[in-house]
Enzyme design. Structure first.
Site, short mmCIF file in Angstrom:
data_model
loop_
_atom_site.label_atom_id
_atom_site.label_comp_id
_atom_site.label_asym_id
_atom_site.label_seq_id
_atom_site.Cartn_x
_atom_site.Cartn_y
_atom_site.Cartn_z
N ARG A 2 0.84 -1.19 0.00
CA ARG A 2 0.00 0.00 0.00
C ARG A 2 0.87 1.24 0.00
O ARG A 2 1.76 1.35 0.83
CB ARG A 2 -0.81 0.06 1.29
N ARG A 6 -4.10 6.77 4.63
CA ARG A 6 -4.41 7.79 5.63
C ARG A 6 -3.23 8.65 6.07
O ARG A 6 -3.41 9.71 6.65
CB ARG A 6 -5.05 7.13 6.87
N ARG A 15 -11.05 11.29 0.95
CA ARG A 15 -11.88 10.30 1.65
C ARG A 15 -13.03 11.00 2.37
O ARG A 15 -14.16 10.52 2.38
CB ARG A 15 -11.03 9.53 2.64
N ASP A 52 -9.08 -2.66 -2.90
CA ASP A 52 -8.88 -3.48 -1.71
C ASP A 52 -9.00 -4.94 -2.09
O ASP A 52 -9.65 -5.27 -3.09
CB ASP A 52 -9.93 -3.13 -0.64
N TYR A 129 -10.96 -13.61 6.21
CA TYR A 129 -11.91 -12.51 6.47
C TYR A 129 -13.36 -12.98 6.33
O TYR A 129 -14.23 -12.58 7.09
CB TYR A 129 -11.65 -11.35 5.50
#
Ligand code: 1CP
Length: 331
Positions: A2, A6, A15, A52, A129
């Protein structure tokens, strides 16, 4: 790894405008702008599409949410063989068309300046997940399934393998010039299980991928976090490059895999908490460990943490570029 996110004020601003992460990643124009943010700020040598790994389970109807401060959460986790049997691979061009649109747009914006990387999660990582219902520390449910009901786990990994192969091929058709498979949680398995429940499915995906477009190789990169003990097994998947996290010694990795694959990595992302001068000396230390042989792609050993000062990332990029343009090191 990544590279958007943020830690960048310009990311936080977009965002906030989008309202939430899924809208940001799901709107091709915005995903394209976020992809380009770190490229423009730092002068990076490759872009990774802003998306993602959970786009696939999201498209399979599991009801993905991102709760503030808590990470991803599925409304309908997959816990039994009925739920697994009901899953079908999404159609990448329709159900995941926003990812393909973001790739096409970003390729257009990059206009050949640097390559664009597409990505997906490994089937095992997605399964963690989907079965846990979100992030996990102990992987209790998915591991109970692997030990008690391996046929259910294999059925889930099977459908995810078909979905991921189609998804990555669609990304390649939409303009991804390399693809990375993130096996973030492969390293929590014991060795036999790692091969049977993660490695073998990654190898099957790679076997089904488009490997050349217009006469150019589309490299496949495999990254298993905490997978340093299994590099030989990973190199057998048919990938072109292996991502290394910071726990693996690059010189030893090279000895073990020979010249079969390129190596990508592997600066500890926490180095970015240190002073810029320290960041620069650590970049040189990592490059020294890889040595002067070809086939090293400098990268972090995992993604940039949200609290990192962007100036420290700028110092990292400057050190890598200085090193790469040094004597005998053509860029
Ligand atoms: O704005 C926000 O709060 C959302 C944070 C965020 C971001 C920036 C998420 C949610 N996903 C992303 C983007 C993302 N995810 C990229 C973008 C690349 C770029 O543009 O630079 C990539 C490659 C991913 C891949 C991803 N998502 C992985 C594999 C890579 C890895 O870090 O190991 C995993 C495990 C995820 C799941 C996920 N999505 C988001 C979060 C916070 C998480 C991790 C949750 C956990 O730790 O279990």
């Amino acid at each position: 790894m990544r590279q958007a996110g943020r830690y960048l004020p310009e990311y936080r601003e977009l965002r906030a405008q989008a309202g939430d992460f899924l809208t940001l990643a799901g709107t091709p124009e915005l995903a394209c702008r976020v992809t380009l943010q770190p490229v423009e700020r730092f002068g990076l040598d490759a872009a990774i599409i802003f998306s993602d790994i959970l786009t696939i389970p999201h498209a399979m109807g599991l009801g993905l949410h991102f709760l503030p401060g808590e990470g991803p959460c599925f409304e309908h986790p997959v816990r039994d063989h009925h739920a697994i049997a009901a899953l079908t691979p999404p159609d990448p061009e329709t159900d995941l068309g926003y990812v393909m649109a973001a790739l096409r747009l970003t390729r257009q914006e990059l206009a050949g300046r640097i390559p664009l990387i597409g990505f997906a999660g490994s089937p095992w990582t997605l399964a963690t997940y989907m079965v846990e219902g979100g992030s996990s520390k102990d992987f209790a449910r998915i591991k109970a399934m692997v030990y008690d009901r391996p046929a259910d786990a294999h059925a889930l990994l099977e459908v995810l393998t078909r979905a991921t192969t189609a998804y990555l091929n669609a990304q390649i058709a939409a303009g991804a010039q390399a693809v990375q498979i993130f096996d973030t949680w492969g390293g929590v398995l014991e060795p036999d299980h790692f091969r049977a429940f993660s490695r073998d499915y990654i190898a099957r995906i790679i076997d089904g991928l488009t490997r050349t477009v217009d006469g150019r190789r589309v490299p496949v990169i495999v990254f298993t976090k905490n997978g340093g003990q299994w590099l030989e097994w990973l190199a057998e998947t048919g990938c072109d490059a292996l991502g290394l996290d910071w726990t693996t010694d690059p010189a030893e990795a090279r000895r073990r895999v020979g010249d079969r694959v390129a190596l990508q990595g592997n600066l500890d992302p926490c180095v970015l908490y240190a002073r810029p001068t320290t960041v620069q000396s650590e970049v040189h230390r990592v490059c020294d460990r890889f040595g002067d042989e070809p086939g090293h792609v400098f990268n972090l050993g995992h993604g940039v943490h949200p609290a990192i000062d962007p100036e420290h990332v700028a110092a990292l990029v400057a050190a890598v570029h200085e090193r790469a343009s040094g004597p005998g090191q053509p860029r």
